[in-house]
Every structure is written in structure tokens, then in C-alpha cells.
Design a protein around this motif. Structure first.
Motif, PDB file in Angstrom:
ATOM      1  N   HIS A  62      32.928 105.525   7.980  1.00  0.00           N
ATOM      2  CA  HIS A  62      32.323 104.269   7.583  1.00  0.00           C
ATOM      3  C   HIS A  62      33.334 103.182   8.079  1.00  0.00           C
ATOM      4  N   GLU A  63      34.458 103.249   8.170  1.00  0.00           N
ATOM      5  CA  GLU A  63      35.358 102.212   8.598  1.00  0.00           C
ATOM      6  C   GLU A  63      34.958 101.504  10.028  1.00  0.00           C
ATOM      7  N   LYS A  64      34.700 102.518  10.966  1.00  0.00           N
ATOM      8  CA  LYS A  64      34.406 102.244  12.396  1.00  0.00           C
ATOM      9  C   LYS A  64      33.040 101.141  12.395  1.00  0.00           C
ATOM     10  N   HIS A  65      32.327 101.061  11.308  1.00  0.00           N
ATOM     11  CA  HIS A  65      30.973 100.529  11.524  1.00  0.00           C
ATOM     12  C   HIS A  65      31.101  99.481  10.500  1.00  0.00           C
ATOM     13  N   GLU A  66      32.148  99.130   9.815  1.00  0.00           N
ATOM     14  CA  GLU A  66      32.257  98.312   8.651  1.00  0.00           C
ATOM     15  C   GLU A  66      31.701  96.795   8.828  1.00  0.00           C
ATOM     16  N   THR A  67      32.173  96.230  10.091  1.00  0.00           N
ATOM     17  CA  THR A  67      31.939  94.986  10.445  1.00  0.00           C
ATOM     18  C   THR A  67      30.555  94.876  11.282  1.00  0.00           C
ATOM     19  N   LYS A  68      29.186  94.482  10.821  1.00  0.00           N
ATOM     20  CA  LYS A  68      28.136  94.610  11.553  1.00  0.00           C
ATOM     21  C   LYS A  68      27.819  93.208  12.266  1.00  0.00           C
ATOM     22  N   ILE A  69      27.326  93.011  13.458  1.00  0.00           N
ATOM     23  CA  ILE A  69      26.873  91.812  14.086  1.00  0.00           C
ATOM     24  C   ILE A  69      25.667  91.902  14.705  1.00  0.00           C
ATOM     25  N   THR A  70      24.969  90.805  14.534  1.00  0.00           N
ATOM     26  CA  THR A  70      23.364  90.742  14.956  1.00  0.00           C
ATOM     27  C   THR A  70      23.458  89.234  15.555  1.00  0.00           C
ATOM     28  N   THR A  71      22.849  89.126  16.927  1.00  0.00           N
ATOM     29  CA  THR A  71      22.543  87.922  17.576  1.00  0.00           C
ATOM     30  C   THR A  71      21.205  87.559  17.461  1.00  0.00           C
ATOM     31  N   LEU A  72      20.781  86.442  16.960  1.00  0.00           N
ATOM     32  CA  LEU A  72      19.430  85.808  16.737  1.00  0.00           C
ATOM     33  C   LEU A  72      19.030  85.250  18.163  1.00  0.00           C
ATOM     34  N   GLU A  73      17.657  85.078  17.893  1.00  0.00           N
ATOM     35  CA  GLU A  73      16.930  84.808  19.233  1.00  0.00           C
ATOM     36  C   GLU A  73      17.566  83.280  19.959  1.00  0.00           C
ATOM     37  N   ASN A  74      18.063  82.579  18.860  1.00  0.00           N
ATOM     38  CA  ASN A  74      18.521  81.111  19.386  1.00  0.00           C
ATOM     39  C   ASN A  74      20.014  81.232  19.778  1.00  0.00           C
ATOM     40  N   GLY A  75      20.519  82.345  19.513  1.00  0.00           N
ATOM     41  CA  GLY A  75      22.036  82.570  20.249  1.00  0.00           C
ATOM     42  C   GLY A  75      23.086  82.794  19.076  1.00  0.00           C
ATOM     43  N   LEU A  76      22.356  82.231  17.605  1.00  0.00           N
ATOM     44  CA  LEU A  76      23.561  82.423  16.642  1.00  0.00           C
ATOM     45  C   LEU A  76      23.958  83.830  16.476  1.00  0.00           C
ATOM     46  N   LYS A  77      25.231  83.971  16.146  1.00  0.00           N
ATOM     47  CA  LYS A  77      25.678  85.381  15.688  1.00  0.00           C
ATOM     48  C   LYS A  77      25.691  85.621  14.310  1.00  0.00           C
ATOM     49  N   VAL A  78      25.376  86.442  13.729  1.00  0.00           N
ATOM     50  CA  VAL A  78      25.523  87.034  12.207  1.00  0.00           C
ATOM     51  C   VAL A  78      26.468  88.144  12.080  1.00  0.00           C
TER      52      VAL A  78
END
Length: 498
Positions: A62-78
Motif C-alpha cells: 500500500h505504501e507505494k500508492h499512498e499519495t494519489k494525484i489527479t489533474t483536473l481539466e483546468n490544470g489544477l492538481k489534487v
């Protein structure tokens, strides 16, 4: 049922004399005992009869995937990392700070920090914002640095929707009323006066060393608003700056302690199609200046008026000597961090085991012996820089690496620290190096790495900041000559009269 029960019998003197744990179906697991009698004869590692085998939490895979990142259509990263608990820390980090003020009067980032979480389109005042957060046990804060502005809220997880809505409004819809700007001017002026009067010179020295090292560019620009700019900054200027730098592609919504999909859903709801109060963004006006290290000296003599009471503080000499290292994006960043620990990591007088400052070179060779002799103190510092180009001892190196790893892991126990780490890394690189990756990089640092980065560092001109009584301070040319010599010694001075 197989529930455990506890029986305590009290003798006629009112003292506890019996203690027995037993299972309801009659199997005793602990013998009778009182003062001086036998203790329980069942090992704590022996499973209790009839009790289900415990299932322990595991992070395997699980540790390998604990930080999740998504980029929205306007360029903002979550970006998010889940963490057990009822509270979360969520915030918006913006790629904006004092280093981006080359085309503007310095001090805008300082003003924005003081104006944060004031009235917005939805909230009539700062008090209203605080009352809204109180309903979810929340607090808010804004911090600016030379390259990042961070708006953060810690609150209950169930209040996430309210928190993201509030953050969006505070960042994109501030009213910036005339009375708020005027109050901010007063707050900034007070902070500037306090900075000059503060007995602790470190904040002022840090500002001075940056100004000396990067003279007139990027991170060398003042982080605090210069006094002459306080009256120049108004709503129109702030909107012009915000229009350039507060755009979605320069932002990260980071959260710790929440589910990633829930955070992405809130981001789409409150940050995807929101028009800022200053209008459409114009990222074409962003300053693209590259950091230029210059070296140099910045001195300020007078500290005689700094006093906590009728008795004046003895006028001391405070000095910082810096050399160019590297960006945190470069591979040499980790060896430089280990070098920092070897030379003077940790507080000089902090308590604790090895690696808390007591065994560092500058503590042992400067503070213990030369804390009242300015010239000798400077020479010890330059000598230690030169000696680092030799081979580092195995014990010394391992101690520094252990200290760095322990400091990293202890800091990342705190939810707000994890939040800042996630946000800053994703803002700068688009991804995050996890703690176990950094730990491995630290372990791989060798004595030859320390020698290599030290040699590289000594090729640069020194940056020197000095404050206080500078009567005995060596000249900049002497410090530069010492750092260019083989032994780090300052040029000798011969005087006819002592």
C-alpha cells in the motif's frame, strides 16, 4: 459468552488483596496473589483460550500508492494521502512568493499573507470564517515563503465539503476591502518594527544572507515588505499580481486524512469552473527568471537599541557564512543534506541522543571554545569547510545519516507536516517521493559523495551576513581567501599596538 471479567475482593482492612481474571466458562488465566505471593503464571504471549486470533493492520503493497494525484481539466492538481483519524488537513498551495515580484514592488506576497481569510464573496468577515470552521473543530492559516503561498485548514473529516468551499472562496474570491488593506498596512509596519527590535537575530540574518547570496534576483528579493513599499500596495496592484500567478495550473489542492475520490469530487465542485474576482488569468506575465547565485556581503552594525527592559542587551556579533549548494530537484540534494547534519545539524544545545547537535563539527569546535572571539570563530568555520573536503569518518558519517533519517521520520508523524510535504513536492515536481525512498537515498550517501559536493560548494563565492558589533569581523576578502586556501586559515594580521 466468552467475555473476560475482573473480580477484586477487599479485606476487612479495606485493602485490595485479591485480583483474578477468569473466563465466564470457568477457565482461570491468573492465580490468586497478594503482597508477597505468586504472580500470574501465564505468559503474555500465550493466546487466551476461546479468543479469536488478532488481525493486525498491514501496509504491505500500500505504501507505494499512498499519495494519489489527479489533474483536473483546468490544470489544477489534487493530491492526497489517507491517514487514520477523525481530522484532516486540507489546503491550496500556489506557486507564488516573493521571488516572483521582480516586475512588482516587493512585499505583495507579505500583504497577501496578512490579508488571507478575510472577507470573501460568501463570508462577510474573518470572524464569520472562523465561526464556520469552529462548527467542524477547524482552524485556518496562511504562510508565504520565497516560492510558495499556502492556505491551509485543519478540521473534522465530515466537514470536508465546507472546508474546500471556504478555501476556494478565500483564494479566488477575496474582497480586499479598503479597510482590510489599511489594517494590513498597520500589521506589516508593526512586524517590520518588531523584526528590527527582536533579540533573536535569526529572521533578519536569514533575510540578509539571501540578499547577499542572490543579489537583486529571485530568492534574493525581500520576503518582508520594504518600509517604502507599504503605502504603494493597493487593491489594483494586488489584483494585477493575482491575475498572473493565481491560476489553476500553478495550484495544488492537497489533503491528508481524507479519501482521494472525495477530495477530487469537492475540487470539481468548487475549483473547476470558478471565475476569480480579478477576472481571467494571464499567465503570460509570469516572471521566468532563473536563479543567479552572486555571493557577496551584507552588514548591519547597530543593534544597541535592542533591549527587553532598562538593562541593555550586550552587543554581540552575529554572522552567517553561506556557499552555493544545489536545488532540491537535483540528485546532490541528499548528500548536501547529510553534509549539513555533519557540520551543524540540530540545535546546538538540544537534549537527546547522538545527532542532536552535540556532536556536530561546528558545535564541538566553535561554541565550545571560541564563542567570544569573532575572528577566531570565523576562522574555525572556514577551516571546517575546508576540512570537509577530506575523507569523512565512518562513525561521523553514519551518525549524520541516522540523524537525518530520524528527523525526517519524526517530522512526518505530524499531519500538517505531511500535508506540506505532499503539497510542496507535487507543486514543484508533479509527484512525491515517499519516506522510504528518501530513507534509501540517505543510506546510499558515501564519504566520496560528501567530498565531491563539498569541493563543488567551495568553488563558489561566499555569501556573508553580519549583524551587531563588527569591529573584529574579518573582511569579505579575507573570508574568501580563507575558503580558497588549503587549510582554511585567515590571512595573518600584524599590529604595532594591541
Amino acid at each position: 459468552s466468552n467475555l473476560c471479567k475482573r473480580v477484586i475482593l477487599i479485606n476487612n482492612k479495606g485493602q485490595f488483596c485479591w485480583l483474578m481474571w477468569y473466563l465466564q466458562y470457568g477457565i482461570a488465566v491468573c492465580r490468586q496473589y497478594s503482597s508477597g505471593s505468586a504472580y500470574p503464571n501465564v505468559s503474555l504471549s500465550t493466546p487466551l483460550p476461546g479468543i479469536p486470533k488478532p488481525v493486525f493492520a498491514s501496509v504491505d503493497g500500500h505504501e507505494k500508492h499512498e499519495t494519489k494525484i489527479t489533474t483536473l481539466e483546468n490544470g489544477l492538481k489534487v493530491a492526497s494521502q489517507n491517514k487514520f483519524g477523525q481530522f484532516c488537513t486540507v489546503g491550496i498551495l500556489v506557486n507564488s512568493g516573493s521571488r516572483h515580484e521582480a516586475k512588482y514592488p516587493s512585499g505583495i506576497a507579505h500583504f497577501l499573507e496578512k490579508l488571507s481569510f478575510s472577507s470573501t464573496a460568501q463570508f462577510g468577515s474573518k470572524d464569520e470564517i472562523l465561526l464556520t470552521l469552529e462548527k467542524h473543530g477547524g482552524i485556518c492559516d496562511c504562510q508565504t515563503s520565497r516560492d510558495t503561498t499556502m492556505y491551509a485548514v485543519s478540521a473534522e473529516v465530515k466537514g470536508l465539503d465546507t472546508v474546500v468551499n471556504l478555501l476556494s472562496d478565500a483564494v479566488l474570491q477575496p474582497r480586499l476591502l479598503d479597510e482590510e488593506i489599511e489594517m494590513t498596512r498597520m500589521a506589516v509596519q508593526f512586524e517590520l518594527e518588531d523584526l528590527k527590535m527582536r533579540p533573536d537575530p535569526e529572521p533578519l540574518l536569514t533575510e540578509m544572507i539571501h540578499a547577499a547570496a542572490y543579489r537583486g534576483n529571485t530568492v534574493g528579493l525581500p520576503r518582508f515588505c520594504p518600509p517604502q513599499n507599504v503605502e504603494k500596495i493597493d487593491r489594483k496592484l494586488l489584483h494585477k499580481y493575482l491575475q498572473s500567478y493565481y491560476c489553476p495550473e500553478r495550484m495544488v489542492l492537497a489533503g491528508v486524512g481524507i479519501e482521494h475520490e472525495q477530495l477530487v469530487q469537492c475540487a470539481r465542485k468548487y475549483l473547476l469552473n470558478v471565475k476569480p474576482v480579478w477576472g481571467a488569468s494571464t499567465p503570460a506575465n509570469i516572471d521566468q527568471s532563473v536563479v543567479q547565485y552572486t555571493g557577496g556581503i551584507k552588514m548591519e552594525k547597530d543593534m544597541s537599541d535592542v533591549s527587553l527592559g532598562p538593562t541593555p542587551i550586550p552587543e554581540l556579533t552575529h554572522i552567517m557564512i553561506g556557499l552555493e549548494s544545489c536545488s532540491f530537484l537535483e540528485d546532490d540534494f541528499i548528500p548536501f543534506a547529510v553534509l549539513n547534519m555533519m557540520m551543524g545539524g540540530g540545535g546546538s544545545f538540544s537534549a537527546g541522543g547522538p545527532g542532536k547537535g552535540m556532536f556536530t563539527r561546528l558545535y564541538l569546535n566553535v561554541l565550545n571554545r571560541y564563542c567570544s572571539y569573532v575572528r577566531e570563530m570565523v576562522e574555525i568555520i572556514t577551516t571546517e569547510f575546508i576540512q570537509m573536503t577530506g575523507t569523512a569518518g565512518e562513525i561521523e558519517l553514519e551518525r549524520a545519516k541516522t540523524q537525518l533519517k530520524s528527523m525526517l521520520m519524526m517530522n512526518l508523524e505530524s499531519r500538517p507536516v505531511i500535508f506540506e510535504d505532499v503539497g510542496r513536492q507535487v507543486l514543484a515536481t508533479g509527484k512525491r517521493k515517499l519516506p522510504h525512498e528518501l530513507r534509501e537515498l540517505i543510506s546510499n550517501v558515501t564519504a566520496s559523495d560528501i567530498k565531491r559536493v563539498t569541493t563543488k560548494m567551495l568553488r563558489s563565492k561566499p555569501a556573508v551576513a553580519a549583524l551587531g558589533d563588527l569591529t573584529e569581523l574579518p573582511s569579505y576578502e579575507d573570508i574568501q581567501a580563507a575558503l580558497s586556501s588549503k587549510d582554511g586559515r585567515l590571512p595573518r594580521i600584524y599590529r604595532l599596538f594591541q
